[in-house]
Design a protein around this motif. Structure first.
Motif, PDB file in Angstrom:
ATOM      1  N   VAL A   1      48.887  58.973  78.811  1.00 23.30           N
ATOM      2  CA  VAL A   1      48.910  60.408  79.063  1.00 23.30           C
ATOM      3  C   VAL A   1      48.004  61.091  78.035  1.00 23.30           C
ATOM      4  CG1 VAL A   1      50.364  62.462  79.170  1.00 23.30           C
ATOM      5  CG2 VAL A   1      51.226  60.266  79.973  1.00 23.30           C
ATOM      6  N   GLU A   2      47.141  61.930  78.513  1.00 25.73           N
ATOM      7  CA  GLU A   2      46.205  62.606  77.626  1.00 25.73           C
ATOM      8  C   GLU A   2      46.940  63.697  76.845  1.00 25.73           C
ATOM      9  OE1 GLU A   2      42.092  65.190  77.876  1.00 25.73           O
ATOM     10  OE2 GLU A   2      42.713  63.973  79.553  1.00 25.73           O
ATOM     11  N   TRP A   3      46.770  63.692  75.537  1.00 22.21           N
ATOM     12  CA  TRP A   3      47.398  64.698  74.698  1.00 22.21           C
ATOM     13  C   TRP A   3      46.488  65.916  74.614  1.00 22.21           C
ATOM     14  CZ3 TRP A   3      46.036  66.746  69.811  1.00 22.21           C
ATOM     15  CH2 TRP A   3      47.012  67.545  69.254  1.00 22.21           C
ATOM     16  N   ILE A   4      47.050  67.076  74.937  1.00 25.27           N
ATOM     17  CA  ILE A   4      46.299  68.330  74.880  1.00 25.27           C
ATOM     18  C   ILE A   4      46.956  69.197  73.810  1.00 25.27           C
ATOM     19  CG2 ILE A   4      45.550  70.376  76.167  1.00 25.27           C
ATOM     20  CD1 ILE A   4      45.778  68.626  78.714  1.00 25.27           C
ATOM     21  N   PRO A   5      46.217  69.580  72.780  1.00 24.70           N
ATOM     22  CA  PRO A   5      46.811  70.427  71.739  1.00 24.70           C
ATOM     23  C   PRO A   5      47.169  71.803  72.275  1.00 24.70           C
ATOM     24  CG  PRO A   5      44.447  70.198  71.380  1.00 24.70           C
ATOM     25  CD  PRO A   5      44.816  69.315  72.555  1.00 24.70           C
ATOM     26  N   GLU A   6      48.268  72.341  71.767  1.00 19.60           N
ATOM     27  CA  GLU A   6      48.663  73.695  72.179  1.00 19.60           C
ATOM     28  C   GLU A   6      47.875  74.722  71.378  1.00 19.60           C
ATOM     29  OE1 GLU A   6      52.846  74.217  72.006  1.00 19.60           O
ATOM     30  OE2 GLU A   6      53.235  72.290  72.951  1.00 19.60           O
ATOM     31  N   PRO A   7      47.479  75.811  71.997  1.00 19.22           N
ATOM     32  CA  PRO A   7      46.686  76.842  71.286  1.00 19.22           C
ATOM     33  C   PRO A   7      47.550  77.667  70.332  1.00 19.22           C
ATOM     34  CG  PRO A   7      46.778  77.310  73.659  1.00 19.22           C
ATOM     35  CD  PRO A   7      47.558  76.061  73.404  1.00 19.22           C
TER      36      PRO A   7
END
Length: 194
Positions: free
Chosen positions: A188-194
């Motif tokens: 699963v690709e980790w996407i940083p939260e803004p």
């Protein structure tokens, strides 16, 4: 792919019989998991025309007896067993050469009848096989198995997941020689939260 040659009733002069032919693929895969890509095969250059004789004996899964001009000596015909997956552009072609007839006949060649094919293709049978092998379906490889699944192929482009024997397989990679599936799901690709 259909042959644009003359119809069966219009037999050309000098025709000795019909044969299924194919070209050696530009890229063939070798090694563990098919990751090593090479041009042509060990014995034939990419694009070499191979004449596929009807099966007199079973050389194994997805393999056929073929006659072609060897990579090292392009003047003589040689007999080899080739993998069908290493071939492309299947079609039907007429045989006109006595030397080719001798090579296609192999040990069954009769010197008293040098221009007679011992086990000839019918044009319809060869065309049917050529059409089935030309369908644009990709071989299915499963991680941990060195060869393609013998009975299953996937459409082009392949689906991200397939069900096989009650388990879900996930597309791991898709290359020039087929779709490779894994039993483990992709990360699963980790996407940083803004």
């Amino acid at each position: 792919m259909t042959d644009t040659g003359p119809a069966e009733e219009e037999t050309p002069d000098g025709l000795l019989g019909w044969c299924l032919v194919a070209n050696v693929a530009r890229e063939t895969s070798r090694g563990e998991g098919g990751l090593e890509i090479q041009h042509g095969t060990k014995h034939f250059r990419a694009g070499t025309l191979l004449w596929l004789a009807p099966a007199r004996w079973d050389p194994g899964s997805c393999r056929r007896h073929a006659v072609g001009r060897h990579r090292g000596n392009s003047r003589r015909y040689v007999n080899m067993v080739v993998c069908v997956g290493d071939l492309e552009n299947f079609r039907v072609k007429g045989v006109y050469s006595a030397a080719l007839v001798r090579s296609l006949n192999g040990y069954d060649h009769d010197p008293a009848a040098p221009r007679t094919l011992q086990d000839p293709w019918t044009r319809e049978r060869a065309q049917s096989l050529a059409d089935s092998w030309n369908r644009h379906r990709e071989p299915l490889f499963i991680e941990g198995r060195p060869y393609a699944h013998p009975r299953i192929s996937v459409p082009n482009p392949p689906p991200a997941e397939i069900q096989l024997d009650g388990e879900t397989l996930h597309l791991a990679r898709y290359g020039t020689r087929g779709a490779h599936y894994s039993r483990t799901p992709p990360p699963v690709e980790w996407i940083p939260e803004p």
